[in-house]
Structures are given as C-alpha cells and as structure tokens.
Design an enzyme around this catalytic site. Structure first.
Site, PDB file in Angstrom:
ATOM      1  N   ASP A  27      31.547 -24.773  -4.855  1.00 53.76           N
ATOM      2  CA  ASP A  27      31.910 -23.540  -5.563  1.00 53.76           C
ATOM      3  C   ASP A  27      31.426 -22.331  -4.776  1.00 53.76           C
ATOM      4  OD1 ASP A  27      29.155 -23.512  -6.199  1.00 53.76           O
ATOM      5  OD2 ASP A  27      29.578 -24.721  -7.988  1.00 53.76           O
ATOM      6  N   ASP A  70      29.886 -18.433  -4.912  1.00 51.48           N
ATOM      7  CA  ASP A  70      29.275 -17.316  -5.619  1.00 51.48           C
ATOM      8  C   ASP A  70      29.504 -16.065  -4.789  1.00 51.48           C
ATOM      9  OD1 ASP A  70      28.306 -18.980  -7.618  1.00 51.48           O
ATOM     10  OD2 ASP A  70      26.529 -19.483  -6.448  1.00 51.48           O
ATOM     11  N   ASP A  83      15.985 -17.951  -3.629  1.00 51.51           N
ATOM     12  CA  ASP A  83      14.899 -18.934  -3.535  1.00 51.51           C
ATOM     13  C   ASP A  83      14.531 -19.314  -2.099  1.00 51.51           C
ATOM     14  OD1 ASP A  83      17.355 -20.218  -3.380  1.00 51.51           O
ATOM     15  OD2 ASP A  83      16.969 -21.645  -4.988  1.00 51.51           O
TER      16      ASP A  83
HETATM   17  P1  ATP Z   1      24.675 -25.878  -5.019  1.00 50.88           P
HETATM   18  O1  ATP Z   1      25.457 -26.158  -3.795  1.00 50.88           O
HETATM   19  O2  ATP Z   1      23.971 -27.064  -5.511  1.00 50.88           O
HETATM   20  O3  ATP Z   1      25.430 -25.124  -6.080  1.00 50.88           O
HETATM   21  P2  ATP Z   1      23.373 -23.369  -4.679  1.00 50.88           P
HETATM   22  O4  ATP Z   1      22.398 -22.903  -3.656  1.00 50.88           O
HETATM   23  O5  ATP Z   1      24.699 -22.706  -4.714  1.00 50.88           O
HETATM   24  O6  ATP Z   1      23.502 -24.914  -4.524  1.00 50.88           O
HETATM   25  P3  ATP Z   1      23.108 -22.445  -7.360  1.00 50.88           P
HETATM   26  O7  ATP Z   1      22.241 -22.976  -8.450  1.00 50.88           O
HETATM   27  O8  ATP Z   1      24.567 -22.488  -7.503  1.00 50.88           O
HETATM   28  O9  ATP Z   1      22.654 -23.235  -6.065  1.00 50.88           O
HETATM   29  O10 ATP Z   1      22.622 -20.966  -7.083  1.00 50.88           O
HETATM   30  C1  ATP Z   1      23.326 -20.050  -6.277  1.00 50.88           C
HETATM   31  C2  ATP Z   1      22.351 -19.173  -5.503  1.00 50.88           C
HETATM   32  O11 ATP Z   1      21.564 -18.401  -6.404  1.00 50.88           O
HETATM   33  C3  ATP Z   1      21.356 -19.932  -4.658  1.00 50.88           C
HETATM   34  O12 ATP Z   1      21.876 -20.260  -3.401  1.00 50.88           O
HETATM   35  C4  ATP Z   1      20.213 -18.963  -4.564  1.00 50.88           C
HETATM   36  O13 ATP Z   1      20.463 -17.971  -3.615  1.00 50.88           O
HETATM   37  C5  ATP Z   1      20.230 -18.299  -5.933  1.00 50.88           C
HETATM   38  N1  ATP Z   1      19.358 -18.989  -6.909  1.00 50.88           N
HETATM   39  C6  ATP Z   1      19.713 -19.958  -7.762  1.00 50.88           C
HETATM   40  N2  ATP Z   1      18.687 -20.347  -8.519  1.00 50.88           N
HETATM   41  C7  ATP Z   1      17.635 -19.605  -8.141  1.00 50.88           C
HETATM   42  C8  ATP Z   1      16.281 -19.518  -8.553  1.00 50.88           C
HETATM   43  N3  ATP Z   1      15.805 -20.307  -9.510  1.00 50.88           N
HETATM   44  N4  ATP Z   1      15.486 -18.620  -7.933  1.00 50.88           N
HETATM   45  C9  ATP Z   1      15.976 -17.825  -6.974  1.00 50.88           C
HETATM   46  N5  ATP Z   1      17.225 -17.854  -6.546  1.00 50.88           N
HETATM   47  C10 ATP Z   1      18.071 -18.720  -7.103  1.00 50.88           C
HETATM   48 MG    MG Z   2      26.248 -22.986  -6.191  1.00 54.86          MG
END
Ligand code: ATP
Ligand code: MG
Length: 473
Positions: free
Chosen positions: A74, A76, A150
């Site tokens: 996905d 963002d 993060d």
């Molecule tokens: P995935 O591929 O599993 O979706 P992701 O990195 O996109 O991994 P998400 O949970 O979709 O994870 O979060 C999107 C983004 O938001 C992360 O890449 C990070 O930059 C930020 N983020 C998400 N959760 C947190 C958190 N708990 N603290 C700080 N930043 C966060």
């Molecule tokens: Mg994500």
C-alpha cells in the site's frame, strides 16, 4: 519553502554532511527505484495535490519497499495540505482518526492514506502516567515529520513527479547495510509509543535486517510498557506481524526479546510444551507460505491456532471435573477467549470464527451415519478441516483421522458411503479428543484407507496446502 531548501542542497549533500533539517536528495540514478513499481493511484494523489499547489510525496514503508525493489502493498502519502484541504480535492475522501487525523482517499477498492506533515511532539502533549503520548495532532514541516517517524528506513519521501528521494536520517545507507535503526533516543521513542518495539521485531523479521545495537538494547527492559497500550492497537500490530509472511520468524524474535509475555497471555507456556510448540510452528509456517503464495489468511484461524493448546488444557481440566465433552470444550473456549479479549481486543467476528473452528474438532471424530455429511456442509468446514490436519501433523491426534477426512472430502458420493462404512469406529468413542490424545502421537492407522486419490497427503503436508480462509468470506 521546503522546495527552495531542497533546490539549494540538490546534489551538494554528501553522506557526512547530513543533519536532520536538510535531506540528502537522490535522483533516479542514485536510488534506482523502478517507477513501474509505483501504483497509478499513488501518482494520481501526489499529482492532484501538487497541481493544487501543495507538496506531496509517497512516504514510509512504500518508499522503503521501492528502494528494496519490492512492489509496495500500500501507499502512504505525506503532504503539507491540511486534512480539510486534502478532502476537498478528491471525490471519495474521508477524514478519520482521533489520535492522528488522516484522510482516506479511495479509488474503487484501493485505499490511500494521506497524512499532513506532523510537527515535533510538544512537551505538553497529553501523556499517560508511563509517558505514552495520547494525542498529538500538530502539523509541521517535512523535516519535523521525518523526525517523528519510527525508523530511518521508514522516513524517506519520494516525489513521483521528479523521481527524487529525500532522506533526512540516513535511511538509504541503512537500507544498503540492512540495518534497522530507530530515529532519536531509543528509550524515549519506545516510551512515547511502546508499539514501536513490536514494529522493530516485525521489520527485522520481515526484511531480514539486523537491529542496530542501541535500537535493540532497551527492548528487553522496556517490554512491559506494551501492557499499557490499548488492546485494539496491540491487536492491529499483532495482526500485521502475523500476516507479514514472516510470522514464525516474528514470533521467534518476540520470544528472544521477551516481548511475547504481554501479547498473548500464556503463549509462552504453550511454546514451552513440545506439542504446543510444534502445533504453533506448523500453523505459522502454513500461514507464511499462504501469504507468499498470495492467498488469504483468516485472522480467526490464526488466533484459533495460537491459542489451541490453551483450549486443550482447559478442555481436559473441565472434563476431569466431570463435564461432558462438548460443554467442556465450550467452557474452555469461553475461558480462553475471555482471558485474551482483555489484552487483544479480539473482534467479535474473529472470536466467533475461533469458536467455530474449535467446536468443530470433536465432530471430526464422528464418522458414522449422517454426521460426516453434516459436518461437510458446515460453513467453516474448510477451516475446521485444515485445523484438523494441523493437529494431525503436530502429533496431537492420529494421522489416520486426517487422511480419512481428506479422502472423504475429495470423494464422490458412492465412495463416501464406502468410507463411512469402513470407518473403524471403536465402540463408545464418544470420549473425544482426550482419549485420542492420550494414545500419543501417530500411533496405528498409518495406512491410507480408501482409494488413494493422490490428495495433498493429509496432515503430513500441513505446511503447504491448507486453505484456511474458512470459505464463505
Ligand atoms: P508495512 O509495509 O508493513 O505497511 P509501513 O512502514 O508502511 O510498513 P505502517 O504501519 O503502514 O508501516 O506505517 C506507515 C509509516 O508511518 C511508517 O513507515 C512510519 O514512517 C510511520 N509510522 C507508523 N507507525 C509508527 C509509529 N508507531 N511511530 C512512528 N512512526 C510510525
Ligand atoms: Mg504501510
């Protein structure tokens, strides 16, 4: 303003000259992202925002995946437009979220999350008594937004229009070195949001990255902070972890970090028992291979598997106390679901799927009369059957029963009647699972009965083939 800043530093930043306010900027030749991995809708959102005069970037996990050459699941989007301004630009856009407001932009079934750059967490943001930030919805600059993310590898911005990657925290280097590094002071970041500890584990296992020393060091000590996180959030993160395609590796890592205690109460106990460990391992292997094959996985099946040996234990205890087999199983299921709901906020649908799967198990032992046909018609038969195969494969019950059901499931009507009449039902076998269990692993009945339809080999292949999406959904 940021654009000007970027232009100023374009091409002039070296690795050494990094500071958190000015990003390293990489062009296509520097980052090597294949633009074909980008979704059209992601480009649609960023270009719509940009045409309206805002800044807009693909951000977070999607940029990380693009840099790794993986198609993101996905996308963002981060922008300097406020949620209201974003909403106005799209036909189907919804502002959601309490803790952080975000905009969901929909195209058909495709959902994109658009977030406004967030400001640094202010010192007087409301926190709980352990220092967890409860609410913080201030907007900020892109640099501030990057600092609140993060991990360094999750804090990069990609602009599809000019194909540039903006890297504020050395994410590119960490991607190349396969290192997971938290941004800022690790202890402080885990205190603000203990869920980040689970995220460390998930990303390390999923990406096969090593955890940078300082990032990993405080986790063992700080693990209990997870207990103060609202159950629904822990559940969401657990589900991501279990559905990551690397559930087994994640669980092993959780154990290593001492994080499993707070998550699934008694899971540690289950994992100490050889049969429980085998069962959970097989279930997670099967889940992982389904994810890799692009198949669906039902959360109900997953949690039913993780908690099965707890159910078994309680089931036996209730029976030993004089309850009948079926009511005893339901009481055991109630106990386990109740004890987990507090911590995990299992959604009602998931809880009822779990109960269905468990409740079906003793019914597989009845192989006479109309009973097998009735069971076959059960809405969740496939999930229950896959679960049965895992029980066989783990050595909890005889493999023969799984083989019989595989034959029965794959047969035509005439052969089914033969199977029923040939089912060797020992007299008075109503005792159910306990009696079977005590017989020990895989004793007797090893030969496949019936016509050998070249099926999936019953329980012995539980790692690969089961389809536990439970049909019907
Ligand atoms: P995935 O591929 O599993 O979706 P992701 O990195 O996109 O991994 P998400 O949970 O979709 O994870 O979060 C999107 C983004 O938001 C992360 O890449 C990070 O930059 C930020 N983020 C998400 N959760 C947190 C958190 N708990 N603290 C700080 N930043 C966060
Ligand atoms: Mg994500």
């Amino acid at each position: 303003m940021i654009k000007k800043l970027i232009r100023k530093i374009l091409g002039t930043k070296s690795k050494a000259a990094r500071d958190a306010n000015t990003p390293v900027v990489l062009g296509p030749e520097g980052h090597g992202i294949d633009p074909r991995l980008l979704s059209n809708n992601a480009v649609r959102v960023t270009s719509t925002l940009q045409e309206a005069g805002y800044e807009a970037f693909v951000v977070g996990g999607a940029v990380r995946d693009l840099l790794l050459g993986v198609k993101p699941k996905d996308f963002d989007i981060a922008t300097n437009a406020t949620p209201e301004q974003v909403k106005r630009l799209f036909r189907r856009a919804f502002i959601i979220g309490k803790r952080f407001q975000i905009v969901h932009v929909m195209f058909g079934n495709d959902l994109l999350e658009v977030t406004t750059f967030r400001g640094t967490t202010s010192a007087n943001a409301p926190k709980d008594e352990h220092g967890r930030v409860l609410r913080d919805n201030t907007f900020g600059s892109q640099a501030e937004d990057a600092e609140r993310r993060d991990f360094t590898i999750n804090a990069m911005y990609y602009n599809p229009a000019n194909q540039q990657v903006l890297d504020y925290h050395g994410g590119i280097e960490d991607i190349r070195a396969k290192t997971l590094r938290i941004i800022g002071v690790p202890e402080a970041r885990y205190r603000e949001d203990p869920v980040r500890m689970l995220r460390v584990v998930r990303f390390a296992a999923k990406l096969k990255f090593s955890i940078e020393l300082e990032t990993g060091a405080p986790i063992k000590v700080m693990a209990p902070l997870i207990n103060n996180v609202p159950a629904a959030r822990v559940f969401d993160e657990m589900l991501k972890l279990l559905m990551s395609g690397h559930a087994l590796a994640c669980l092993q890592q959780l154990r290593k970090e001492g994080l499993h205690h707070g998550l699934l109460p008694l899971l540690d106990v289950v994992l100490e028992q050889p049969l429980g460990f085998k069962f959970v391992t097989l279930a997670l292997e099967s889940t992982d291979s389904r994810i890799h094959a692009g198949k669906t996985v039902s959360p109900g099946f997953l949690f039913a598997s993780l908690l099965w040996h707890q159910v078994l234990e309680k089931w036996e205890a209730y029976r030993a106390a004089g309850e009948q087999t079926i009511p005893a199983l339901h009481l055991a299921a109630d106990d386990v679901l109740d004890s987990q709901t507090e911590k995990l906020a299992l959604q009602r649908k998931i809880g009822s799927d779990m109960r269905d799967i468990w409740a079906m198990q003793p019914r597989f032992e009845r192989r006479t009369g109309k009973a097998p046909h009735k069971l076959l018609e059960h809405q969740r038969f496939r999930a229950g059957y896959d679960f049965l195969l895992l029980r066989c494969a783990s050595g909890e019950i005889d493999a023969e029963i799984g083989e019989w059901w595989t034959d029965f499931y794959e047969s035509d009507e005439a052969s089914r009647e033969d199977l029923i009449s040939s089912a060797s039902q020992p007299a008075g076998s109503g005792a159910g699972g306990a009696a079977k269990r005590k017989r020990g692993p895989r004793r007797g009945g090893r030969n496949r009965s019936g016509g050998g339809r070249g099926g999936e080999g019953g329980g012995s292949d539980a790692g690969g083939s089961p389809s536990h999406d439970g049909g019907g959904d």
